[in-house]
Design a protein around this motif. Structure first.
Motif, short mmCIF file in Angstrom:
data_model
loop_
_atom_site.label_atom_id
_atom_site.label_comp_id
_atom_site.label_asym_id
_atom_site.label_seq_id
_atom_site.Cartn_x
_atom_site.Cartn_y
_atom_site.Cartn_z
N PRO A 17 13.34 -11.59 -14.95
CA PRO A 17 12.28 -10.34 -15.68
C PRO A 17 14.00 -10.19 -16.44
CG PRO A 17 11.66 -10.38 -13.84
CD PRO A 17 12.54 -11.68 -13.20
N SER A 18 14.03 -10.47 -17.44
CA SER A 18 14.88 -9.98 -18.47
C SER A 18 15.20 -8.55 -18.41
CB SER A 18 14.46 -10.01 -19.96
OG SER A 18 13.84 -9.46 -20.19
N PHE A 19 13.93 -7.71 -17.98
CA PHE A 19 14.26 -6.77 -18.11
C PHE A 19 14.76 -5.83 -16.74
CE2 PHE A 19 10.23 -6.85 -15.76
CZ PHE A 19 9.50 -5.57 -15.14
N ALA A 20 13.90 -6.50 -16.28
CA ALA A 20 15.30 -6.30 -14.51
C ALA A 20 16.25 -6.38 -14.71
CB ALA A 20 13.89 -7.19 -13.68
N MET A 21 16.75 -7.58 -15.33
CA MET A 21 18.43 -7.89 -14.70
C MET A 21 19.15 -6.85 -16.37
SD MET A 21 18.32 -10.94 -12.92
CE MET A 21 17.64 -9.90 -11.79
N LEU A 22 18.37 -6.96 -17.00
CA LEU A 22 19.55 -5.72 -17.06
C LEU A 22 19.51 -4.95 -17.22
CD1 LEU A 22 17.15 -6.05 -21.17
CD2 LEU A 22 19.42 -6.68 -21.17
N LEU A 23 19.08 -3.71 -16.28
CA LEU A 23 19.07 -2.64 -15.43
C LEU A 23 20.03 -3.21 -14.94
CD1 LEU A 23 15.56 -1.72 -15.16
CD2 LEU A 23 17.34 -0.02 -16.63
N VAL A 24 19.92 -4.31 -14.17
CA VAL A 24 21.14 -4.71 -13.04
C VAL A 24 22.95 -5.01 -13.05
CG1 VAL A 24 21.79 -6.35 -11.64
CG2 VAL A 24 19.49 -5.79 -11.15
N TRP A 25 22.78 -5.55 -14.60
CA TRP A 25 23.10 -5.97 -16.17
C TRP A 25 24.24 -4.40 -16.18
CZ3 TRP A 25 27.21 -9.50 -16.55
CH2 TRP A 25 26.83 -10.59 -15.68
N ARG A 26 23.75 -3.58 -15.72
CA ARG A 26 23.83 -2.17 -16.64
C ARG A 26 24.86 -1.27 -15.36
NH1 ARG A 26 19.39 2.08 -17.43
NH2 ARG A 26 19.41 2.09 -15.72
N ASP A 27 24.02 -1.33 -13.89
CA ASP A 27 24.58 -1.19 -12.85
C ASP A 27 26.04 -1.49 -12.59
OD1 ASP A 27 22.84 0.81 -12.70
OD2 ASP A 27 21.67 -0.55 -11.41
N MET A 28 26.18 -3.18 -12.51
CA MET A 28 27.33 -4.05 -12.43
C MET A 28 28.74 -3.57 -13.67
SD MET A 28 25.70 -7.16 -12.33
CE MET A 28 27.49 -8.39 -12.04
N PHE A 29 28.01 -3.09 -14.62
CA PHE A 29 29.04 -2.24 -15.31
C PHE A 29 29.29 -0.52 -15.61
CE2 PHE A 29 28.65 -6.44 -18.07
CZ PHE A 29 29.70 -6.90 -18.37
N ASN A 30 29.26 -0.43 -14.39
CA ASN A 30 29.00 0.95 -14.13
C ASN A 30 30.50 1.36 -13.93
OD1 ASN A 30 29.49 3.34 -12.26
ND2 ASN A 30 27.52 3.94 -13.06
N THR A 31 31.46 2.41 -14.24
CA THR A 31 32.64 2.26 -13.79
C THR A 31 33.07 3.14 -12.62
OG1 THR A 31 32.84 3.43 -16.15
CG2 THR A 31 35.49 3.85 -15.45
N ASP A 32 32.57 3.54 -11.90
CA ASP A 32 33.09 3.34 -10.99
C ASP A 32 32.44 3.23 -9.19
OD1 ASP A 32 33.90 6.23 -12.02
OD2 ASP A 32 31.91 7.21 -12.21
#
Length: 546
Positions: free
Chosen positions: A363-378
């Motif tokens: 599901p693209s919406f779930a993967m988009l949220l995962v990628w958002r966390d993968m790009f987290n600065t900390d």
């Protein structure tokens, strides 16, 4: 006897040469028009037509109440036409075309026309109803409690779900004991047999309404505080959760001057029909106005207002770059992988293909949220894996690079699949012939394979561009348009026109549906022009390689 001189005898027919339009042809057509109707088919037809008529009757009541006679006539004509069409044995093609045409009109043409009409109005927060609605809202919002205001025992109720249903006030007249129900339309009496009143006058039950408990009312306390019931002497407002008072309006409408006057300060706001607002001499404007036509004002605002045109043009350029980058990047990567797996020397292609389409299966919406966390600065995976400290979504170009990278990962499997299918449709004899003629693999790909691929894939690339041009989820679920400049909290560096429009229409600073509709028409025009030009070039390309 000389047969040439004798009268005409019986006509002799050659069964193998039956002329067109003969009796047999007519009989065949008649048989097709009189196909026997089964009992099941008849029942289904009656049920569906009954459902259509029922929906039409249900829709007719609000049209009659609003006196929309043109809409009522269209509804009646459409319903009668559908009944005639499906009760007759004629017009067979229309029986299949009409449902799709009606759905097209209902779900495509009508929304587009409504959006276009809204773009020429000031429709939005504070400008939703007509002038009379605005006057009532202004007067009721100015109601305050004054000495001698009547007090009533109050019960808060609803006709729907206790958490979300529309609120009503149940009040008891302390003098007569009569119970009334109040909503945005005003007060109306209830039959004593339909209510249960506790000692002290508080209503504990009423037919057709659900009385909110203290906890349920407390959860909606702000709604209850803002709720106003118009009355002949002013308006009814709550004082806590168990009492209500009938206050007096401090602002009143004067039809003589077509203005609102504040009885306490004497300030006056005169109606401005051009903007749909009440405006004072010093330019002060009341928040509540009414819906009016503003012509091309929304469109000119996009192009001429410095506070809008600058962010709009910048967003448009980024929008085009995002759509081209997403479409082109996924196409190049997907095609490259498809070419690699198309080689006859490649082994285990089925396993590779299964692994490579995994992003497409999730599901693209779930993967988009995962990628958002993968790009987290900390604590994001990207920074931790490569030992970086990049604030991906805090800087303009890093945020843009991140969202295009996410789109590349999500979109290449689709291009890989369609390119694989197109490659398998190209005869190997063509590439082998170019090799025999001395062409290198690159020359063979550029002169033979790629043009044939583009003939098949150009429509898909155009549709992919249109999709990415309006790819709301890719931005909303990853960056939400961030980062935002300090001087403009409505337009972020990664905003597409569609997310910018959404923020205008539903943002926390107030909805501007008319302006958002105008931006939507700009988006529609851009995508339509790009698609039309692309399809025209595609047809020319098909003519060359056909």
């Amino acid at each position: 006897m000389n047969t040439e001189l004798s009268g005409p005898g019986p006509a002799t027919r050659d069964p193998g040469r039956e002329p067109v339009g003969s009796g047999l042809d007519t009989a065949a057509r008649a048989a097709r028009h009189h196909t026997p109707v089964t009992a099941t088919g008849l029942v289904v037809k009656v049920v569906l037509l009954g459902l259509v008529v029922g929906i039409a009757i249900w829709a007719a009541f609000p049209l009659v109440a609003a006196e929309h006679w043109a809409g009522l006539a269209v509804l009646a004509a459409t319903t009668a036409g559908l009944c005639y069409l499906y009760l007759t044995r004629r017009h067979i093609p229309a029986k299949y075309l009409v449902p799709g045409t009606l759905l097209l009109i209902a779900f495509q043409i009508v929304p587009v026309l409504y959006t276009a009409s809204t773009a020429f109005t000031n429709y939005g927060d504070g400008h939703r109803g007509d002038k009379n609605d605005a006057i009532v809202a202004i007067q009721t919002a100015s109601v305050t409690q004054v000495p001698g205001s009547a007090q009533y025992p109050l019960s808060v109720a609803t006709s729907g779900d206790p958490a979300t249903g529309p609120l009503v006030f149940l009040v008891t007249d302390p003098a007569s004991g009569a119970v009334s129900v109040g909503d945005a339309e005003g007060l109306r009496g209830l039959d004593a047999a339909d209510v249960t009143v506790a000692p002290g006058g508080k209503v504990t039950a009423a037919d057709g309404y659900t009385v909110l408990t203290f906890g349920q009312a407390s959860a909606r306390s702000q709604e209850i505080t803002d709720f106003v019931v118009p009355t002949a002497g002013g308006a009814l407002r709550s004082s806590g959760l168990s009492r209500a008072y009938e206050g007096k309006a401090t602002r009143a409408y004067d039809a003589g001057c077509d203005c609102i006057t504040d009885t306490e300060t004497g300030q006056r706001w005169t109606a401005d029909e051009a903007t749909g607002s009440f405006v004072a001499a010093d330019g002060d404007r009341l928040a509540q106005g009414w819906k009016v036509g503003v012509g091309l004002a929304n469109f000119t605002r996009v192009l001429t207002d410095d506070n809008v045109s600058g962010p709009f043009l910048g967003t448009l350029l980024w929008n085009v770059a995002f759509a081209l980058g997403s479409t082109g990047g996924t196409f190049v990567l997907g095609l490259g992988i498809a070419l690699a797996l198309h080689s006859p020397r490649m082994r285990g292609t089925n396993l590779y293909r299964m692994l490579l389409i995994l992003p497409y299966a999730m599901p693209s919406f779930a993967m988009l949220l995962v990628w958002r966390d993968m790009f987290n600065t900390d604590f994001g995976l990207i920074n931790n894996l490569f030992g970086l400290g990049v604030d991906w979504f805090g800087q303009e170009w890093s945020a843009r690079f991140a969202v295009i990278l996410v789109q590349l990962w999500l979109g290449y499997p689709y291009m890989f699949l369609v390119a694989t299918g197109a490659l398998q449709a190209i005869p190997r004899e063509l590439t082998e012939a170019s090799s025999v003629d001395g062409a290198s693999p690159w020359q063979s790909f550029r002169a033979v394979t790629l043009p044939l691929l583009l003939v098949a894939l150009s429509p898909l690339l155009i549709s992919s561009f249109a999709f990415n041009f309006n790819n709301f989820n890719a931005i909303y679920l990853t960056t939400d348009g961030a980062p935002f400049p300090a001087e403009n909290s409505r337009n972020g560096a990664t905003d597409l026109l569609i997310t910018y429009t959404y923020r205008l229409a539903f943002g926390g600073q107030g909805a501007e549906y008319g302006y958002a509709a105008a931006v939507s028409l700009f988006i529609f025009a851009i995508v339509a022009i790009v698609s039309a030009v692309s399809f025209r070039r595609t047809r020319k390309q098909e003519e060359v390689y056909s």
